[in-house]
Design an enzyme around this catalytic site. Structure first.
Site, PDB file in Angstrom:
ATOM      1  N   GLN A 348       1.823   4.734   0.087  1.00 32.54           N
ATOM      2  CA  GLN A 348       1.679   3.676   1.081  1.00 32.54           C
ATOM      3  C   GLN A 348       2.661   3.899   2.214  1.00 32.54           C
ATOM      4  OE1 GLN A 348       1.893   0.170  -1.437  1.00 32.54           O
ATOM      5  NE2 GLN A 348      -0.273  -0.240  -1.141  1.00 32.54           N
ATOM      6  N   THR A 517       6.435   1.571  -5.457  1.00 35.08           N
ATOM      7  CA  THR A 517       5.969   2.155  -6.711  1.00 35.08           C
ATOM      8  C   THR A 517       4.450   1.991  -6.783  1.00 35.08           C
ATOM      9  OG1 THR A 517       8.127   1.626  -7.618  1.00 35.08           O
ATOM     10  CG2 THR A 517       6.440   2.213  -9.210  1.00 35.08           C
ATOM     11  N   HIS A 518       3.793   2.466  -5.736  1.00 33.77           N
ATOM     12  CA  HIS A 518       2.339   2.362  -5.649  1.00 33.77           C
ATOM     13  C   HIS A 518       1.774   3.761  -5.417  1.00 33.77           C
ATOM     14  CE1 HIS A 518       3.241  -1.913  -3.955  1.00 33.77           C
ATOM     15  NE2 HIS A 518       3.429  -1.839  -5.254  1.00 33.77           N
ATOM     16  N   ASN A 519       1.895   4.599  -6.449  1.00 35.12           N
ATOM     17  CA  ASN A 519       1.377   5.961  -6.378  1.00 35.12           C
ATOM     18  C   ASN A 519      -0.036   5.938  -6.962  1.00 35.12           C
ATOM     19  OD1 ASN A 519       4.331   5.812  -7.481  1.00 35.12           O
ATOM     20  ND2 ASN A 519       4.309   7.566  -6.125  1.00 35.12           N
TER      21      ASN A 519
END
Lengths: 591, 127
Positions: A348, A517-519
């Site tokens: 993101q 923490t948006h992989n």
């Protein structure tokens, strides 16, 4: 030599949201289920009670609840011409490593991704023509629809104690909610959180600028709540320590409160902690998986756990890594553009401004994980014309705070010295007077953003590290510039005493500082095995008794936090396994 | 009775502001069970079952900080409180006001009627 254990019906790798949901659902359906969690047991009464949980050094700096990089990490680089180096300390993202996973330390932001994501290519091509999408942007339709997922979003929201205000109930726009959201069957289980001053000021300013602010839906219980499975939540106390901490009041929708205890009470379910899965095993013809091997990280003992079904429910990055280590599916090659495992890794982007109002007291030490007001006018609003701006995707913008820490949060106007007497005076002067406006932006898939196995570096188990190749492309730069411009316009309309303006993120991506923490992606879902790793039921195209559940199946990354669709897809997959797969173990979609 | 209490609630608010409130003895335990939803995520009423908070089994006439198998805050242990209905009413109204630095993560139940109902419920459920 690994000890071979007794076969079970299903083995779950990783016990966070998705593993917890699948464990509870499948054990209730009568299957014998074993979950292997690499981390330790964690519970509110033993680990998150006051005062010990209020430890910024332990949880924020030393990452107590996160992946141990001394055991396993990634190597990273920006493009295939560079040599990737190991990330020796967590920074940009923080995968969880305890029972409950990253959802122990999340803030709780829970969104419903809509057909604007699931039909991304067809929508943009229809409106702007095929040439609008750059050649190296490997976005595709997902092969699933919002209508299919709606009941499962609902199920997840009621399980996780989401506080919010509906904007569209069965097609009727609701005042005060998000008018752009897709129709929902009913409102959230809990009313919105009490707004904080910063959110109220942003709401007012956004309205004055013609936008549509609403309270952010979040898994912070605004009141005491009992979920449909009987899990009990206390009311949020706005303690200011949400993100990166466990919740002391049982008020955060986390799997170790909402679903895992219910699975634990079922004799069909067994949890083994400190169990690091090293490989998924295939049978001789490679058409089915037969179980997993794992190592007890406390003593090094190795085991083989045979299972009728394997469910990969680890953090998104680790699920992809296990597929590559196990040799299931063809690894993606960005040059030849063949293979699927590792493809479409996305992240993101964002921008943020800090506003200072002399004389105001924002009390930044008091807030919930979701104490923000948000606008989606540049996100899921399809009336927002991307044509003149030339980007695909969108961003949500919000005003408020989330876990602004007593030591780490030191807002000062730009130009203030970074240390010494002047800095001390400035941080004392401005601490109470600052608020933030931030944007979180989507990242579209790109041919050259991907995962593969590192040729050089190995983890504690002697296996190749995962290699991440990622950078922001021109599409994201354009989106970031648009976001920064609009943040600054709203911020200036509020007449702050001082303003640290937002700027677009256009430098190459790095592993520091923390970003999100948006992989997503790496084993994407789709309609055929040529360009996807799993079908719409998250079932592997290669081995029909292998399911991959998590954001690793996302085809691209939206502006929204990923947990809403991650939770909904877990329930959706659980239904497909219980109602269809168990009765007829075969591909749920013909290849 | 309930109607009467609600009718007089504005008066009560004014009174509370002026002096410490006296716990009402006529709470409705059925309504109190609903108020207990605020507590149940951390407190049980079963013997020897502690959660994030200590069990409330036998809480009345117990001294604060008395259970040997629960780790209390020093503030609560030193408070010298014996849990009567009146003491619980004062505590639940604003826990940090009565016992500063106690560790119960709860903001308080400001409504005196709600507290009376909750205490009436606890008097039954804690036995």
């Amino acid at each position: 030599m690994a000890t071979k254990l007794k076969e079970v019906d299903a083995v779950i790798v990783g016990l966070g949201w998705t593993g917890g949901i699948l464990a509870k659902e499948l054990a209730a359906a009568g299957l014998k289920v074993v979950a292997l969690e690499r981390g330790a047991m964690r519970s509110t009464d033993k680990d998150f009670a006051l005062p010990n949980v209020r430890d910024e050094l332990r949880y924020v700096v030393r990452h107590e609840l996160m992946q141990n990089t001394a055991r396993d990490t990634l190597t990273v680089r920006n493009n295939p011409s560079q040599e990737a180096l190991p990330m020796r300390r967590l920074g940009s993202f923080l995968p969880g490593e305890v029972v409950g996973g990253s959802a122990v330390h999340w803030s709780g932001h829970t969104w419903r991704w809509t057909d604007m994501e699931f039909k991304v290519r067809s929508l943009y091509e229809e409106r702007y023509g095929k040439n609008f999408i750059p050649e190296d942007m490997t976005i595709r339709d997902w092969g699933i629809t919002y209508a299919e997922l709606e009941p499962y979003y609902d199920r997840f929201e009621y399980t996780a104690a989401i506080s919010g205000k509906a904007g569209n109930i069965q097609g009727q726009i609701q005042p005060g909610g998000n008018p752009f959201e897709a129709p929902r069957a009913r409102d959230y289980p809990l009313p919105p959180l009490t707004p904080i001053l910063a959110a109220e000021m942003f709401t007012e300013a956004a309205k004055n600028n013609g936008y549509h602010p609403f309270p952010r839906p979040s898994a912070n219980a605004s009141r005491a709540y009992t979920n449909p499975d009987g899990a009990k939540f206390g009311p949020c106390v706005y303690c200011g320590y949400c993100q990166r901490f466990g919740c002391e009041a049982n008020a955060k929708g986390s799997p170790h409160i909402a679903v895992i205890p219910i699975a634990m009470r079922n004799p069909n379910f067994e949890l083994r902690t400190d169990s690091w899965v090293t490989k998924v095993l295939k049978d001789s013809d490679g058409k089915r998986v037969t179980g997993v091997t794992y190592t007890n990280v406390l003593n090094g003992e190795e085991f083989e756990q045979p299972a009728g079904m394997v469910l990969l429910c680890a953090y998104a990055i680790n699920n992809v890594h296990l597929m590559l280590l196990s040799g299931i599916g063809q690894p993606y090659d960005p040059v030849a553009q063949t293979g699927v495992i590792g493809k479409n890794y996305c992240y993101q982007t964002g921008a943020g401004a800090t506003l200072f109002f002399e004389g105001r007291h924002f009390n930044p030490f008091m807030n919930a994980g979701g104490s923000n007001a948000t606008i989606d006018d540049f996100n899921i609003n399809w009336d927002f014309d991307r044509g003149p701006h030339g980007f695909v995707g969108g961003y949500n913008m919000s005003g408020g705070f989330n876990t602004v820490l007593p030591i780490g949060y030191r807002p000062v106007p730009r130009g203030t010295p970074q240390w010494g007497k002047e800095w001390k005076a400035a941080t004392a002067k401005w601490y109470q007077t600052a608020m933030n406006i931030g944007a979180s932006g989507s990242v579209m898939a790109n041919r050259y953003n991907y995962y593969d196995l590192d040729p050089t570096y190995r983890n504690a188990f002697g296996q190749p590290l995962m290699r991440m190749t990622f950078d922001y492309k021109e599409n994201e730069h354009k989106l970031g510039r648009h976001a920064a411009q609009n943040i600054n316009a709203i911020a200036k309309s509020m007449n702050p005493t001082r303003l640290n303006e937002a700027t677009a993120r256009t430098d190459p991506w790095t592993v520091v500082p923390y970003q999100s923490t948006h992989n997503t992606g790496g084993t994407i879902m789709g309609t055929n095995p040529r360009d996807s790793a799993v079908n719409k039921y998250l079932q592997s195209w290669d081995c029909h008794n292998l399911f991959l559940i998590g954001a690793n199946v996302f085809v691209h990354n939206a502006s929204y936090n990923p947990t809403g669709p991650v939770g909904a897809l877990a329930y959706w997959t659980a239904e497909a396994i219980k109602n269809r797969y168990v009765k007829n173990p075969a591909p749920l979609v013909p290849a | 009775m309930r109607r009467l209490r609600q009718g007089a609630s504005w008066l009560l608010v004014a009174f509370v502001a002026a002096a410490a409130s006296t716990a009402r003895a006529d709470g409705d335990p059925a309504r109190g069970e609903q108020r207990f939803a605020d507590c149940v995520a951390c407190h049980s009423t079963e013997r020897d079952v502690n959660g994030v908070g200590p069990t409330l089994y036998g809480v009345f006439e117990r001294k604060a900080g008395e259970l040997s198998d629960f780790r209390y805050s020093p503030a609560l242990r030193r408070s010298g409180i014996t849990w009567t209905a009146q003491a619980l009413d004062n505590f639940i109204a604003d826990p940090q006001k009565l016992v500063p630095a106690n560790r119960m993560p709860y903001g308080g139940m400001p409504d005196a009627d709600d507290r009376a109902d909750l205490i009436a419920y606890l008097q039954k459920a804690s036995k």
